[in-house]
Design an enzyme around this catalytic site. Structure first.
Site, PDB file in Angstrom:
ATOM      1  N   ALA A  83       0.862  -1.174   0.000  1.00 58.19           N
ATOM      2  CA  ALA A  83       0.000   0.000   0.000  1.00 58.19           C
ATOM      3  C   ALA A  83       0.903   1.229   0.000  1.00 58.19           C
ATOM      4  CB  ALA A  83      -0.882  -0.010   1.238  1.00 58.19           C
TER       5      ALA A  83
ATOM      6  N   GLY B  56       0.591  -5.052   0.840  1.00 55.41           N
ATOM      7  CA  GLY B  56      -0.634  -5.097   0.043  1.00 55.41           C
ATOM      8  C   GLY B  56      -0.388  -5.641  -1.357  1.00 55.41           C
TER       9      GLY B  56
ATOM     10  N   GLU C 181      -0.605  -9.264  -1.003  1.00 51.46           N
ATOM     11  CA  GLU C 181      -2.019  -9.623  -0.789  1.00 51.46           C
ATOM     12  C   GLU C 181      -2.785  -9.557  -2.108  1.00 51.46           C
ATOM     13  OE1 GLU C 181      -2.216  -6.672   2.348  1.00 51.46           O
ATOM     14  OE2 GLU C 181      -2.809  -8.226   3.763  1.00 51.46           O
TER      15      GLU C 181
ATOM     16  N   GLU D  32       4.544  -5.379   7.178  1.00 48.88           N
ATOM     17  CA  GLU D  32       3.711  -4.388   7.873  1.00 48.88           C
ATOM     18  C   GLU D  32       4.065  -4.168   9.342  1.00 48.88           C
ATOM     19  OE1 GLU D  32       2.580  -6.532   5.680  1.00 48.88           O
ATOM     20  OE2 GLU D  32       0.877  -5.744   4.544  1.00 48.88           O
TER      21      GLU D  32
END
Ligand code: CO8
Length: 256
Positions: free
Chosen positions: A64, A107, A110, A130
């Site tokens: 992200a 992310g 993911e 993270e």
């Protein structure tokens, strides 16, 4: 609006590439919006039977956008339904092949794990860093890693920030193929063509059935599979596929 996502439609497949190279394809809000819009449009296109999702040779995606996360409050993220947007990707009907080269982190990882098949190049590195930022994976990472590779490796990756090489990811069951560094996109497109050449109704039903294995007991999953088999059997594609074999010719599937 700058093009943060490049979509190329070449039926029976389409290729969607994340296009924020300077930020290693960090998944900003705007990029995710464009990505979901592009994927949903292709998903509605009957001539597209498999979609390849890739980044660049250096990075599939490095997570992200950390700058955006640093500026956002929890309530802003909650109201913007940023994480919920990821469900749209899982809900796509068309099979998705992730073409992963380079960094595939947070992310970004993911996102790759949301795809149906993951093809990794020798250079791919997978991780969930993270906790080093004081947060946790929030778009499925803790759950999908644990289910895909088991608790031992999942805990190691999520807690220690360890990055898996492509070979380690293959051995652990996170990805299904490792290909040469320079062939990262070409090989994924070849896999997509293989998928797209099969009976389209059957392919969708099969994807649904395999997905169900993650979410149910074996007995219920087997019953579900059996019902989808009968449904597949009722399709024109099944008549065509079976008859084509008997006639010793290639099938001409109509997705009906
Ligand atoms: N976000 C924003 N910018 C990034 C990101 C990122 N995730 N990753 C890299 N960049 C930027 C860098 O800031 C740098 O920009 P600039 O040139 O302007 O300084 C540029 O990309 C190149 O990066 P580096 O110079 O750092 O390149 P290196 O080769 O030295 O390092 C790394 C590459 C190791 C990948 C390094 O960039 C890195 O550690 N990146 C962050 C990886 C990370 O921690 N990812 C997890 C992010 S958090 C997350 O994904 C939570 C998801 C939860 C879902 C939430 C949905 C809303």
């Amino acid at each position: 609006m700058s093009e943060l996502v490049l979509a190329e439609r070449e039926p029976p497949i389409a290729t969607v590439l994340l296009n924020r190279p300077k930020q290693l394809n960090a998944l900003s809000d705007e990029l995710m919006e464009q990505l979901v819009a592009a994927l949903e449009e292709l998903d509605r296109d009957e001539d597209v039977r498999c979609i390849v999702l890739g980044g660049s040779e250096r990075a599939f995606a490095a997570g992200a956008d950390i700058g955006e996360l640093a500026r956002a409050s929890a309530v802003e993220l909650y109201y913007a339904r940023r994480v919920e947007r990821w469900d749209a990707i899982r809900n796509l009907w068309t099979p998705l092949v992730a073409a992963v080269s380079g960094f595939c982190l947070g992310g970004g990882c993911e996102l790759a794990l949301s795809c149906d098949i993951v093809v990794a190049s020798e250079s791919a590195r997978f991780g969930q860093p993270e906790t080093g930022l004081g947060i946790i994976p929030g778009a499925g990472g803790t759950q999908r890693w644990a289910r895909a590779v088991g608790k031992a490796v999942a805990m190691d990756v999520v807690l220690s920030g360890r990055l898996l090489t492509a070979r380690e990811a293959l051995a652990a069951g996170l990805v299904s193929r490792v290909v040469a560094r320079e062939a990262w996109l070409e090989e994924a497109e070849r896999v997509a063509h293989d998928v797209a050449s099969k009976g389209p109704v059957a392919t969708r039903l099969a994807k649904e059935a395999v997905d169900r294995a993650w979410e149910t007991t074996l007995q219920l999953g087997l019953e579900y599979e059996r019902r989808l088999l009968y449904l597949a059997f009722a399709s024109e594609d099944a008549r065509e596929g079976l008859q084509a074999f008997v006639d010793k010719r290639a099938p001409d599937f109509k997705a009906r």
